[in-house]
Design an enzyme around this catalytic site. Structure first.
Site, short mmCIF file in Angstrom:
data_model
loop_
_atom_site.label_atom_id
_atom_site.label_comp_id
_atom_site.label_asym_id
_atom_site.label_seq_id
_atom_site.Cartn_x
_atom_site.Cartn_y
_atom_site.Cartn_z
CD GLU A 173 -3.01 0.70 2.39
OE1 GLU A 173 -4.01 1.42 2.47
OE2 GLU A 173 -2.76 -0.23 3.19
CG ASP A 184 6.03 -4.54 -13.54
OD1 ASP A 184 5.32 -4.79 -14.54
OD2 ASP A 184 5.57 -4.50 -12.38
#
Length: 484
Positions: free
Chosen positions: A195, A310
């Site tokens: 998070e 990524d």
């Protein structure tokens, strides 16, 4: 008394309240806790002292800080106690457990009882006095012989930084202090790694990435990459500090970086329409960051070449000046030129399937060849350029632009499987379509040609990041001349 908006807690006088209160109290939402922690820390003199912290714990953080007491090997002991009523933490008095008598103390962590403090001070004074007398005698002898003192060697360029070769962020000894000073404000994003929180440090907004305990490898690799020598670049997310702390029952792995209020490129493009100037500014900044990442800089303090693995719009942040910054290096690999080896972290996490290059989907990427990782990054970059071009106007502002969409949105589900992507990208050789309206814009035409070369099926045919950067720089210069 109970207050309907939540629980009222007392904050420690040492640290500010999480909600910025000045009256030593703070409130949390229903389901939150009041807490008190006691932890051993080192003061400015290197001595162990007990630090007490009190405050409020929101319900959202219950997964990161469980109210149990324990000790972790190789860390300073820390105890936390919680309660669920107004001001109840005023009565909490957590105590650190005594270490077993046969524990071997680490020097500097606990004061030792074998040597009295006064004896240590006296010994230090004696050593200092002898050193002073020796230096005075040497200077006296040199003056008598008419000798000149030899010039002092130049101080190393990194003399002001206490670190272990970190090229980005604060000195390592300072980073743990930063983590203690962070005040969490609100959660601003979640992902498979953990998070992201908006937080405050020294009055400034920062972003704090809190990793799940299962993502320790990603935290370690990202911290390692950010602290690479010469890593800092205006188009790579600015790193501030990293810390891992906790007890046997809870662990927080924190990564503290610059905060960019515009959020990710993925979120930004959904609500903002670009003009050609804004599009070129973004595209050039992204490829500049990627070119710096891919580049190896030779020298005593050189930078190894790094591949991201990524690249996607969610891992690119939009800065206030319209440029972008590449983020999330949990999967990155480095090329160790001295040994001609690819340094791959032992990480079970894989890249994002939607952005995987054909050779990755076909499981034919040569993991011993670093160039293969760079070319896979370039394929992903081509898809990001496509996302941006769809949101750029051609001509008047009222001109039609496509709604934001992810690459291959019309061919695969919202969460495509490995097989879904393999069928489309490898089996059918499909690439995202380029709308006909792009042909009416020189800027969109130029980027369309570049993205097609970036996502070519054959990796060696793809453009390098440096080549794309130079092409865009030339195009921008020519466009500026035409405007004049």
């Amino acid at each position: 008394m109970r207050i309907s908006r939540g629980i009222v807690c007392e904050c420690s006088g040492v640290s500010a309240c999480p909600d910025g209160s000045a009256n030593s109290t703070c409130t949390t939402q229903p389901g939150g806790y009041c807490f008190v922690t006691v932890e051993e820390v080192l003061d400015d003199n290197g001595l162990v002292v007990l630090e007490r912290t009190a405050g409020c714990l929101p319900p959202d953080e219950s997964g990161f800080m469980q109210c149990k007491s324990s000790q972790v090997p190789h860390q300073h002991p820390k105890v936390i106690e919680c309660c669920e009523k107004d001001y109840c933490n005023r009565r909490l008095r957590p105590q650190l457990p005594e270490p077993p008598p046969d524990v071997t103390e680490t020097p500097g962590l606990r004061p030792t009882a074998t040597v009295p403090h006064t004896a240590l001070v006296a010994a230090a004074l004696c050593v200092a006095l002898l050193a002073f007398l020796g230096a005075f005698w040497l200077l006296f002898r040199m003056r008598r012989k008419g000798c000149k003192r030899p010039p002092s060697p130049p101080a190393p360029a990194h003399h002001a930084e206490i670190s272990s070769g970190s090229g980005s962020g604060l000195p390592l000894l300072v980073q743990r202090t930063v983590a203690k000073q962070i005040q969490m404000v609100e959660s601003i994003g979640k992902g498979r790694y953990g998070e992201v929180w908006l937080a405050r440090w020294r009055g400034e907004k920062v972003a704090v990435k809190v990793f799940f305990t299962t993502e320790e490898a990603s935290w370690f690799r990202e911290t390692e990459i950010y602290q690479t020598v010469l890593m800092r670049h205006e188009n790579i997310l600015g790193f501030i500090a990293a810390d891992i702390k906790g007890t046997g029952s809870w662990t927080q792995m924190l990564l503290i970086t610059d905060y960019h209020e515009n959020g990710s490129l993925h979120d930004y493009l959904q609500t903002v329409v670009l003009d050609t100037h804004g599009l070129m500014t973004m595209a050039y900044s992204i490829v500049s960051g990627l070119a710096h990442l891919h580049m190896d800089i030779f020298g005593t303090k050189g930078k190894p070449a790094i591949a991201h693995r990524d690249i996607k719009s969610k891992n690119i942040l939009v800065k206030r000046n319209g440029q972008c910054a590449i983020a999330d290096f949990g999967l990155a690999v480095r090329y160790v030129a001295e040994r001609n080896e690819v340094d791959i972290a032992p990480n079970t996490r894989v890249g994002t399937r939607r952005y995987m290059a054909p050779e990755v989907l076909d499981e034919k990427l040569d993991v011993t060849n670093f160039e293969a990782f760079k070319m896979a990054d370039m394929y992903s970059l081509g898809l990001v350029l496509w996302e941006m071009c769809r949101r750029c106007t051609t001509g008047d502002k009222a001109q039609y632009v496509e709604a934001y969409a992810l690459p291959y949105h019309e061919y695969v589900p919202s969460d495509p499987s490995f097989d879904d992507m393999h069928t489309v990208v490898v089996g059918k050789g499909i690439r995202p379509p380029q709308p006909a309206r792009w042909k009416s814009s020189a800027t969109l035409q130029a980027l369309a040609a570049l993205m097609a070369e970036c996502w070519h099926h054959n990796p060696p045919v793809r453009l390098t990041a440096l080549r794309v950067k130079k092409t865009l720089a030339k195009f921008r210069a020519e466009s500026a001349v035409k405007l004049v």
